[in-house]
Every structure is written in structure tokens, then in C-alpha cells.
Design a protein around this motif. Structure first.
Motif, PDB file in Angstrom:
ATOM      1  N   UNK A   1       0.853  -1.184   0.000  1.00  0.00           N
ATOM      2  CA  UNK A   1       0.000   0.000   0.000  1.00  0.00           C
ATOM      3  C   UNK A   1       0.891   1.238   0.000  1.00  0.00           C
ATOM      4  N   UNK A   2       0.592   2.184  -0.870  1.00  0.00           N
ATOM      5  CA  UNK A   2       1.372   3.410  -0.926  1.00  0.00           C
ATOM      6  C   UNK A   2       0.651   4.515  -0.162  1.00  0.00           C
ATOM      7  N   UNK A   3       1.361   5.609   0.068  1.00  0.00           N
ATOM      8  CA  UNK A   3       0.841   6.705   0.882  1.00  0.00           C
ATOM      9  C   UNK A   3      -0.499   7.223   0.367  1.00  0.00           C
ATOM     10  N   UNK A   4      -0.603   7.406  -0.921  1.00  0.00           N
ATOM     11  CA  UNK A   4      -1.861   7.937  -1.477  1.00  0.00           C
ATOM     12  C   UNK A   4      -3.032   6.982  -1.214  1.00  0.00           C
ATOM     13  N   UNK A   5      -2.748   5.683  -1.188  1.00  0.00           N
ATOM     14  CA  UNK A   5      -3.793   4.710  -0.851  1.00  0.00           C
ATOM     15  C   UNK A   5      -4.251   4.891   0.592  1.00  0.00           C
ATOM     16  N   UNK A   6      -3.304   5.100   1.462  1.00  0.00           N
ATOM     17  CA  UNK A   6      -3.615   5.317   2.876  1.00  0.00           C
ATOM     18  C   UNK A   6      -4.472   6.569   3.022  1.00  0.00           C
ATOM     19  N   UNK A   7      -4.090   7.625   2.332  1.00  0.00           N
ATOM     20  CA  UNK A   7      -4.845   8.880   2.401  1.00  0.00           C
ATOM     21  C   UNK A   7      -6.281   8.654   1.927  1.00  0.00           C
ATOM     22  N   UNK A   8      -6.440   7.944   0.858  1.00  0.00           N
ATOM     23  CA  UNK A   8      -7.786   7.687   0.335  1.00  0.00           C
ATOM     24  C   UNK A   8      -8.622   6.864   1.312  1.00  0.00           C
ATOM     25  N   UNK A   9      -8.015   5.876   1.933  1.00  0.00           N
ATOM     26  CA  UNK A   9      -8.738   5.064   2.919  1.00  0.00           C
ATOM     27  C   UNK A   9      -9.155   5.931   4.100  1.00  0.00           C
ATOM     28  N   UNK A  10      -8.258   6.782   4.557  1.00  0.00           N
ATOM     29  CA  UNK A  10      -8.578   7.661   5.690  1.00  0.00           C
ATOM     30  C   UNK A  10      -9.724   8.597   5.324  1.00  0.00           C
ATOM     31  N   UNK A  11      -9.712   9.112   4.118  1.00  0.00           N
ATOM     32  CA  UNK A  11     -10.789  10.012   3.686  1.00  0.00           C
ATOM     33  C   UNK A  11     -12.148   9.320   3.737  1.00  0.00           C
ATOM     34  N   UNK A  12     -12.163   8.030   3.538  1.00  0.00           N
ATOM     35  CA  UNK A  12     -13.431   7.296   3.507  1.00  0.00           C
ATOM     36  C   UNK A  12     -13.936   6.904   4.895  1.00  0.00           C
ATOM     37  N   UNK A  13     -13.151   7.121   5.922  1.00  0.00           N
ATOM     38  CA  UNK A  13     -13.550   6.741   7.280  1.00  0.00           C
ATOM     39  C   UNK A  13     -14.567   7.725   7.852  1.00  0.00           C
ATOM     40  N   UNK A  14     -15.220   7.270   8.889  1.00  0.00           N
ATOM     41  CA  UNK A  14     -16.153   8.146   9.597  1.00  0.00           C
ATOM     42  C   UNK A  14     -15.376   9.196  10.383  1.00  0.00           C
ATOM     43  N   UNK A  15     -16.071  10.205  10.839  1.00  0.00           N
ATOM     44  CA  UNK A  15     -15.440  11.261  11.626  1.00  0.00           C
ATOM     45  C   UNK A  15     -14.818  10.697  12.899  1.00  0.00           C
ATOM     46  N   UNK A  16     -15.523   9.809  13.568  1.00  0.00           N
ATOM     47  CA  UNK A  16     -14.984   9.209  14.801  1.00  0.00           C
ATOM     48  C   UNK A  16     -13.714   8.404  14.523  1.00  0.00           C
ATOM     49  N   UNK A  17     -13.713   7.680  13.421  1.00  0.00           N
ATOM     50  CA  UNK A  17     -12.528   6.891  13.065  1.00  0.00           C
ATOM     51  C   UNK A  17     -11.352   7.812  12.731  1.00  0.00           C
ATOM     52  N   UNK A  18     -11.635   8.912  12.058  1.00  0.00           N
ATOM     53  CA  UNK A  18     -10.570   9.882  11.753  1.00  0.00           C
ATOM     54  C   UNK A  18     -10.005  10.483  13.031  1.00  0.00           C
ATOM     55  N   UNK A  19     -10.869  10.779  13.985  1.00  0.00           N
ATOM     56  CA  UNK A  19     -10.393  11.320  15.267  1.00  0.00           C
ATOM     57  C   UNK A  19      -9.526  10.298  15.992  1.00  0.00           C
ATOM     58  N   UNK A  20      -9.926   9.046  15.928  1.00  0.00           N
ATOM     59  CA  UNK A  20      -9.140   7.984  16.563  1.00  0.00           C
ATOM     60  C   UNK A  20      -7.761   7.883  15.904  1.00  0.00           C
ATOM     61  N   UNK A  21      -7.721   7.966  14.608  1.00  0.00           N
ATOM     62  CA  UNK A  21      -6.436   7.940  13.899  1.00  0.00           C
ATOM     63  C   UNK A  21      -5.594   9.146  14.290  1.00  0.00           C
ATOM     64  N   UNK A  22      -6.232  10.294  14.404  1.00  0.00           N
ATOM     65  CA  UNK A  22      -5.512  11.497  14.815  1.00  0.00           C
ATOM     66  C   UNK A  22      -4.892  11.310  16.195  1.00  0.00           C
ATOM     67  N   UNK A  23      -5.660  10.761  17.122  1.00  0.00           N
ATOM     68  CA  UNK A  23      -5.139  10.522  18.473  1.00  0.00           C
ATOM     69  C   UNK A  23      -3.991   9.516  18.451  1.00  0.00           C
TER      70      UNK A  23
END
Length: 68
Positions: A1-23
Motif C-alpha cells: 500500500x502506498x501513501x496515497x492509498x492510505x490517504x484515500x482510505x482515511x478520507x473514507x472513514x467516519x469522523x470518529x474513526x478519523x479522530x481515533x487515527x488522529x489521536x
């Protein structure tokens, strides 16, 4: 998996999941910084034991020490 793939997956997550990733990222960055500080501390200790540390209160001497 390349960085752009990771970014795209993160964009598709819910707000709560994004906050969890941020933490998680903040935690990982803190841990890495602590490790870096600890490693620098251990290096300084080793230099001190070898009497390789040099100190000065004079600004010109400090500039020379930094340049060395």
C-alpha cells in the motif's frame, strides 16, 4: 500500500474513526520524540563519561563549539 492509498482510505472513514487515527498519530509522534530525546540523553551520558563534553559561558566559545 502506498501513501496515497492510505490517504484515500482515511478520507473514507467516519469522523470518529478519523479522530481515533488522529489521536493514535499524536501518540506515536510523542513516543518517537521521547525515544529521540532518550537516545540523545544516552549519547550525552556516554560523552560525559569519556570527558568529551565541553561547556562555556562565553558566546564566542559557544559559537566555536557549535561549528566543530
Amino acid at each position: 500500500m502506498i501513501f496515497s492509498d492510505v490517504v484515500e482510505v482515511i478520507k473514507s472513514l467516519s469522523t470518529d474513526e478519523k479522530r481515533e487515527i488522529q489521536l493514535l498519530l499524536q501518540q506515536y509522534l510523542r513516543e518517537e520524540r521521547r525515544e529521540e530525546i532518550y537516545n540523545n540523553f544516552k549519547l550525552a551520558q556516554a560523552e560525559q563519561q569519556k570527558n568529551e563534553l565541553r561547556f562555556s559561558a562565553k558566546i564566542e566559545e559557544l559559537k566555536q563549539l557549535i561549528e566543530e
